[in-house]
Write a protein that holds these residues in place. Sequence first.
Motif, PDB file in Angstrom:
ATOM      1  N   TYR A   1      23.679  20.982 -22.126  1.00  0.00           N
ATOM      2  CA  TYR A   1      23.532  20.972 -23.572  1.00  0.00           C
ATOM      3  C   TYR A   1      22.224  21.632 -23.975  1.00  0.00           C
ATOM      4  N   PRO A   2      22.193  22.252 -25.149  1.00  0.00           N
ATOM      5  CA  PRO A   2      20.914  22.751 -25.662  1.00  0.00           C
ATOM      6  C   PRO A   2      19.950  21.574 -25.820  1.00  0.00           C
ATOM      7  N   PRO A   3      18.649  21.811 -25.677  1.00  0.00           N
ATOM      8  CA  PRO A   3      17.673  20.710 -25.711  1.00  0.00           C
ATOM      9  C   PRO A   3      17.769  19.810 -26.941  1.00  0.00           C
ATOM     10  N   ASP A   4      18.009  20.380 -28.106  1.00  0.00           N
ATOM     11  CA  ASP A   4      18.065  19.550 -29.311  1.00  0.00           C
ATOM     12  C   ASP A   4      19.298  18.645 -29.308  1.00  0.00           C
ATOM     13  N   VAL A   5      20.418  19.125 -28.818  1.00  0.00           N
ATOM     14  CA  VAL A   5      21.624  18.304 -28.743  1.00  0.00           C
ATOM     15  C   VAL A   5      21.441  17.218 -27.688  1.00  0.00           C
ATOM     16  N   PHE A   6      20.840  17.567 -26.571  1.00  0.00           N
ATOM     17  CA  PHE A   6      20.583  16.589 -25.512  1.00  0.00           C
ATOM     18  C   PHE A   6      19.711  15.447 -26.036  1.00  0.00           C
ATOM     19  N   GLU A   7      18.655  15.767 -26.755  1.00  0.00           N
ATOM     20  CA  GLU A   7      17.770  14.730 -27.298  1.00  0.00           C
ATOM     21  C   GLU A   7      18.518  13.820 -28.269  1.00  0.00           C
ATOM     22  N   LEU A   8      19.419  14.385 -29.068  1.00  0.00           N
ATOM     23  CA  LEU A   8      20.217  13.561 -29.977  1.00  0.00           C
ATOM     24  C   LEU A   8      21.139  12.620 -29.198  1.00  0.00           C
ATOM     25  N   LEU A   9      21.719  13.110 -28.113  1.00  0.00           N
ATOM     26  CA  LEU A   9      22.563  12.256 -27.275  1.00  0.00           C
ATOM     27  C   LEU A   9      21.758  11.126 -26.653  1.00  0.00           C
TER      28      LEU A   9
END
Length: 66
Positions: free
Chosen positions: A7-15
């Motif tokens: 996942y892109p870093p921003d999506v990963f952090e949201l997860l």
Amino acid sequence: MADIYHYPPDVFELLVETIPRLVRSKKAVILFLQGVGVAQKDLRDVASVLSKNQASINKFEKALGN
């Protein structure tokens, strides 16, 4: 070999922030991660620590990964 998706870093952090809020307990976070295909070897250490001392892990710590 299983396909791996990064996942892109921003999506990963949201997860990472969302998963612990979706499930009620620390064990449920592990079950959720197993259900979405996280390898057992990646969860083994966390599950071991959790079985010995539940208070030692906060379910918000990188969705039980840190």
